[in-house]
Design a protein around this motif. Structure first.
Motif, PDB file in Angstrom:
ATOM      1  N   TYR A 181       0.715  -1.259  -0.088  1.00  0.00           N
ATOM      2  CA  TYR A 181      -0.072  -0.059  -0.190  1.00  0.00           C
ATOM      3  C   TYR A 181       0.815   1.133   0.027  1.00  0.00           C
ATOM      4  CZ  TYR A 181      -4.481  -2.396   0.903  1.00  0.00           C
ATOM      5  OH  TYR A 181      -5.427  -3.374   1.063  1.00  0.00           O
ATOM      6  N   ILE A 182       0.437   2.330  -0.678  1.00  0.00           N
ATOM      7  CA  ILE A 182       0.744   3.536  -0.526  1.00  0.00           C
ATOM      8  C   ILE A 182       0.075   4.252   0.400  1.00  0.00           C
ATOM      9  CG2 ILE A 182       1.145   5.845  -1.917  1.00  0.00           C
ATOM     10  CD1 ILE A 182       1.176   3.890  -4.557  1.00  0.00           C
ATOM     11  N   LYS A 183       0.741   4.912   1.289  1.00  0.00           N
ATOM     12  CA  LYS A 183      -0.048   5.562   2.618  1.00  0.00           C
ATOM     13  C   LYS A 183       0.154   7.147   2.754  1.00  0.00           C
ATOM     14  CE  LYS A 183       0.577   1.348   5.234  1.00  0.00           C
ATOM     15  NZ  LYS A 183       1.150   0.861   6.573  1.00  0.00           N
ATOM     16  N   ASP A 184      -0.901   7.955   3.179  1.00  0.00           N
ATOM     17  CA  ASP A 184      -0.865   9.382   3.074  1.00  0.00           C
ATOM     18  C   ASP A 184      -0.067   9.529   4.747  1.00  0.00           C
ATOM     19  OD1 ASP A 184      -2.803   9.170   5.161  1.00  0.00           O
ATOM     20  OD2 ASP A 184      -4.194  10.051   3.876  1.00  0.00           O
ATOM     21  N   SER A 185       0.031  10.771   4.839  1.00  0.00           N
ATOM     22  CA  SER A 185       0.731  11.262   6.295  1.00  0.00           C
ATOM     23  C   SER A 185       0.006  10.864   7.237  1.00  0.00           C
ATOM     24  CB  SER A 185       0.713  12.792   6.249  1.00  0.00           C
ATOM     25  OG  SER A 185      -0.485  13.481   6.040  1.00  0.00           O
ATOM     26  N   CYS A 186      -1.440  10.364   7.357  1.00  0.00           N
ATOM     27  CA  CYS A 186      -2.338   9.911   8.302  1.00  0.00           C
ATOM     28  C   CYS A 186      -2.182   8.317   8.383  1.00  0.00           C
ATOM     29  CB  CYS A 186      -3.727  10.445   8.456  1.00  0.00           C
ATOM     30  SG  CYS A 186      -3.941  11.981   8.381  1.00  0.00           S
ATOM     31  N   GLY A 187      -1.350   7.742   7.501  1.00  0.00           N
ATOM     32  CA  GLY A 187      -1.388   6.443   7.606  1.00  0.00           C
ATOM     33  C   GLY A 187      -2.372   5.752   6.893  1.00  0.00           C
ATOM     34  N   ARG A 188      -3.353   6.403   6.187  1.00  0.00           N
ATOM     35  CA  ARG A 188      -4.500   5.772   5.413  1.00  0.00           C
ATOM     36  C   ARG A 188      -3.914   5.267   4.038  1.00  0.00           C
ATOM     37  NH1 ARG A 188      -9.075  10.423   6.210  1.00  0.00           N
ATOM     38  NH2 ARG A 188      -7.193  11.840   5.656  1.00  0.00           N
ATOM     39  N   HIS A 189      -4.369   4.084   3.576  1.00  0.00           N
ATOM     40  CA  HIS A 189      -4.170   3.603   2.276  1.00  0.00           C
ATOM     41  C   HIS A 189      -4.664   4.561   1.098  1.00  0.00           C
ATOM     42  CE1 HIS A 189      -3.955  -0.599   4.304  1.00  0.00           C
ATOM     43  NE2 HIS A 189      -2.981  -0.019   4.778  1.00  0.00           N
ATOM     44  N   THR A 190      -3.867   5.107   0.290  1.00  0.00           N
ATOM     45  CA  THR A 190      -4.266   5.924  -0.871  1.00  0.00           C
ATOM     46  C   THR A 190      -3.891   5.403  -2.093  1.00  0.00           C
ATOM     47  OG1 THR A 190      -2.551   7.366  -0.497  1.00  0.00           O
ATOM     48  CG2 THR A 190      -4.387   7.943   0.589  1.00  0.00           C
ATOM     49  N   GLY A 191      -3.378   4.253  -2.255  1.00  0.00           N
ATOM     50  CA  GLY A 191      -2.772   3.695  -3.501  1.00  0.00           C
ATOM     51  C   GLY A 191      -2.207   2.122  -3.110  1.00  0.00           C
ATOM     52  N   CYS A 192      -1.648   1.502  -4.219  1.00  0.00           N
ATOM     53  CA  CYS A 192      -1.272   0.122  -4.368  1.00  0.00           C
ATOM     54  C   CYS A 192      -0.400   0.146  -5.496  1.00  0.00           C
ATOM     55  CB  CYS A 192      -2.475  -0.763  -4.049  1.00  0.00           C
ATOM     56  SG  CYS A 192      -1.616  -2.736  -3.815  1.00  0.00           S
ATOM     57  N   ARG A 193       0.713  -0.621  -5.130  1.00  0.00           N
ATOM     58  CA  ARG A 193       1.579  -1.167  -5.947  1.00  0.00           C
ATOM     59  C   ARG A 193       1.369  -2.649  -6.200  1.00  0.00           C
ATOM     60  NH1 ARG A 193       4.823   2.265  -2.657  1.00  0.00           N
ATOM     61  NH2 ARG A 193       5.200   4.372  -3.906  1.00  0.00           N
ATOM     62  N   PHE A 194       1.319  -2.944  -7.331  1.00  0.00           N
ATOM     63  CA  PHE A 194       0.963  -4.349  -7.761  1.00  0.00           C
ATOM     64  C   PHE A 194       2.189  -5.055  -8.828  1.00  0.00           C
ATOM     65  CE2 PHE A 194      -3.500  -3.197  -7.138  1.00  0.00           C
ATOM     66  CZ  PHE A 194      -3.840  -4.248  -6.087  1.00  0.00           C
ATOM     67  N   GLN A 195       2.498  -6.285  -8.593  1.00  0.00           N
ATOM     68  CA  GLN A 195       3.380  -6.692  -9.344  1.00  0.00           C
ATOM     69  C   GLN A 195       3.083  -8.104 -10.285  1.00  0.00           C
ATOM     70  OE1 GLN A 195       7.317  -7.829  -7.486  1.00  0.00           O
ATOM     71  NE2 GLN A 195       6.999  -6.032  -6.152  1.00  0.00           N
TER      72      GLN A 195
END
Length: 156
Positions: free
Chosen positions: A58-72
């Motif tokens: 997961y990609i997280k914002d400054s509050c630790g919320r998930h705001t994205g994902c990197r898939f392979q």
């Protein structure tokens, strides 16, 4: 029960280097600070809910919320990907959203690799050159892709 305004917004996915996919989104407008999002995806329309794979990076914002994902290791079959997004608070699901996305949609983009096996054969007599190449590899399984190429010739 779902709460209005907690669903993600501006969901976008970009595929690059053939098999990597980044998906990003904005937190829902009325989502409280402890709202967390979980993203799942699959490329086949058939199968069960269990066939969805959860994001592992997961990609997280400054509050630790998930705001994205990197898939392979991504392969898109039949030009459609299916996404499931769960929004939860205090461990309870408050919003469930399923998206089916065509790779031609505006929320899906692919950064292509350069063409493969480029060869140039120039004849000195007519100063003409023949340039040949193979189409770039793509993440989706499809044989009838149309590509436009721009050739920039420089005399060195």
């Amino acid at each position: 029960t779902a709460m209005n305004g907690t669903a993600i917004e501006n969901f976008v996915c970009v595929i690059y280097n053939v098999s990597f996919m980044n998906c990003t989104w904005h937190v829902g407008r009325t989502a409280q600070g402890d709202t967390q999002y979980f993203l799942y995806w699959k490329s086949l329309s058939y199968g069960k809910m269990e066939d969805f794979m959860e994001c592992q990076n997961y990609i997280k914002d400054s509050c630790g919320r998930h705001t994205g994902c990197r898939f392979q290791n991504v392969t898109i079959e039949n030009k459609v990907a299916y996404f499931l997004v769960n929004a939860s608070r205090s461990g309870q699901t408050i919003q469930k959203l399923i998206l089916s996305v065509c790779i031609s949609d505006y929320i899906f983009a692919e950064k292509l690799t350069p063409p493969l096996n480029v060869t140039v054969n120039c004849t000195g007599v007519s100063y003409g050159c023949e340039i040949q190449w193979q189409r770039p590899r793509t993440s989706h399984v499809e044989r009838d892709n149309c590509f436009k190429y721009e050739i920039d010739v420089e005399n060195v």
